[in-house]
Design an enzyme around this catalytic site. Structure first.
Site, PDB file in Angstrom:
ATOM      1  N   ASP A  78       0.828  -1.207   0.000  1.00  0.00           N
ATOM      2  CA  ASP A  78       0.000   0.000   0.000  1.00  0.00           C
ATOM      3  C   ASP A  78       0.861   1.255   0.000  1.00  0.00           C
ATOM      4  OD1 ASP A  78       0.774  -0.717   2.673  1.00  0.00           O
ATOM      5  OD2 ASP A  78      -0.615   0.793   3.435  1.00  0.00           O
ATOM      6  N   GLU A 145      -0.045  -1.078   5.750  1.00  0.00           N
ATOM      7  CA  GLU A 145       1.047  -0.651   6.627  1.00  0.00           C
ATOM      8  C   GLU A 145       0.885   0.808   7.020  1.00  0.00           C
ATOM      9  OE1 GLU A 145       4.980   1.039   7.734  1.00  0.00           O
ATOM     10  OE2 GLU A 145       3.658   1.589   6.081  1.00  0.00           O
TER      11      GLU A 145
END
Length: 478
Positions: A78, A145
């Site tokens: 991400d 994350e």
């Protein structure tokens, strides 16, 4: 890839380009996760995808490395999705437009995705290679994350057997990270009570701040737009007894907010405007070094309803009282922040005003202190709090063999010692160490700049050097 196709290492930038064709904001990772699964299946590699889209891809050892311990290469899929003023980029469907200017690669007024797309590109290049020498490889690519390490927190050791983990989520070449802070998000909530009040009001806009990563750049003492807005509102409330009609600021829990705004009701719009203009001069002087672009704008606005007076005062008081920025410096490592907090987001949501603060510390007791301070301030201003997305610190391992090996390889390749240090930010190593306690870990990466902002860019030559170091390090792990 137009002008990107000839940039070395070609494989790495090829895969980075491919990743940037797929929208992958935190929480929107299914497409990129499925892409990684397809990549593995096309190459007959063993692959696992869990229910929140973490992906583990395994590649057998090259000849001569069959008895070597498996090595985990780890990053996250991400990215923080931020666009600059005037951008029409749609992060739900548009690819990242990558621009090369000499040694610099950047995006077109958006985040680039180098954090942490470069790690994924390195990993895919290793898996795709037929010539690199390496032990068994386990490529671990996690989700979410940037919003709280949700992907890493959901993992188990079921599909991971690596005894060495190379986390490629650092942003300064030649710096090896061997410890990181833990943290948690503190959510403070005020229940909205509104009253009808139709009159002319004012919109106060704080903008033009640099912002940046709330762990990496908190030490630079950049201005926090929410806190500046709180100072303005607090002084105006003392002088003119204003009322809030709406308030918002910040976008990401781990980004220092670069803008914030509020709409207020007042019986003296002219007086308040002049007062704020004078305050703005003082604030610009105060932050002339770190945030020379600071702008404070006051516009006329039409007010339809306002917060109840007690609620308005409580919100203003909370923002004014709440601590922000660096709280304690490390007593062990010179120049390292031990404890900080970032008042990251204020927004109206589901009938409440919600304030999100990201608290970080290498000390669990110090972390608890700051979280408790926020609880007390909230209680005194008639708000409630909740703690979310907590993550552990990564403790220093004095007997780390991978640290010794990485330092040796770096010195041999570049003729100088790397810096071995800790970081005041959360790394997934802290979470992964809990589920893989016997795994030896280190974190490194190429030079990335202004991450979590629309000015994010990377050094192409640094990506080249770190790639050379990575493949040499893996080759040495026989």
């Amino acid at each position: 890839m137009s002008n990107l196709k000839d940039i070395e290492p070609q494989d790495v930038f090829h895969w980075f380009y491919e990743l940037n064709q797929i929208p992958r904001c935190s929480g929107n990772e299914k497409r990129i996760s499925d892409f990684l699964v397809s990549f593995a299946k096309e190459r007959n590699l063993e692959v696992y995808q869990d229910e929140i889209y973490n992906v583990i891809i395994k590649k057998q050892a090259s000849e001569g490395y069959e008895t070597s311990a498996p090595v985990i290469i780890q990053g996250h899929m991400d990215m923080v999705c931020i666009s600059g003023e005037g951008s029409n980029h749609d992060f739900t469907k548009d690819p990242i437009e990558m621009i090369v200017e000499g040694d610099i690669m950047r995006a077109n007024n958006t985040t680039l995705g180098g954090d942490d797309g470069i790690a994924v590109a390195y990993g895919l290049s290793i898996l795709d290679s037929k010539t690199l020498k390496h032990p068994p490889i386990e490529l671990l690519i996690t989700t979410n994350e940037e919003t709280g390490m949700d992907g890493a927190l959901s993992l188990t050791n079921k599909h991971l057997s690596g005894k060495i983990l190379l986390n490629i989520d650092s942003e300064e070449e030649g710096i090896f990270l061997v410890s990181c802070a833990g943290g948690a998000n503190k959510i403070t909530t005020f229940k909205i009570e509104k009253e009808e009040k139709k009159e002319k009001g004012l919109e106060i806009i704080v903008s033009g701040l640099k912002g940046g990563h709330s762990g990496m750049e908190i030490i630079k003492q950049r201005a926090n737009a929410i806190k500046l807005l709180g100072r303005i509102l607090g002084q105006c409330n003392e002088e003119f007894n204003i009322r809030l009609s709406g308030i918002a600021g910040g976008t990401k829990h781990n980004a220092i907010p670069g803008d914030a705004r509020a709409v207020i009701s007042t019986n003296d719009t002219k007086g308040v405007t002049g007062y704020i203009e004078n305050l703005a001069k003082d604030l610009k002087e105060e932050y002339r070094v770190e945030d020379s672009g600071l702008s404070v704008e006051v516009k006329e606005a039409q007010v339809e309803e306002v917060y109840a007076k007690g609620l308005s005062d409580d919100i203003i008081d909370y923002i004014l009282m709440v601590p922000d920025g660096v709280q304690y410096m490390s007593k062990d490592i010179q120049g390292l922040v031990q404890t900080s907090l970032n008042n990251a987001i204020i927004e109206e949501a589901d009938g409440h005003v919600q304030i999100t603060a990201s608290v970080r510390s290498a000390s669990s007791s110090s972390l608890r202190e700051i979280l408790d301070i926020l609880t007390v301030i909230a209680r005194r201003t008639n708000a409630v709090t909740d703690e979310r997305n907590s993550y552990p610190a990564w403790q220093y391992d004095k007997d780390s063999k991978i640290r010794e090996k990485a330092v040796k390889v770096y010195e041999e390749m570049f003729g100088k010692e790397p810096q071995v240090t800790a970081i005041h930010a959360g790394l997934e190593c802290g979470v992964l160490k809990e589920i893989l306690p016997e795994t030896d870990m280190i974190s490194f990466g190429p030079n990335l700049y202004d991450v979590h902002t629309e000015k994010e860019h990377l050094s192409i030559s640094s990506v080249q050097r770190v790639w050379a170091f990575l493949i040499k390090l893996i080759e040495e792990l026989k």
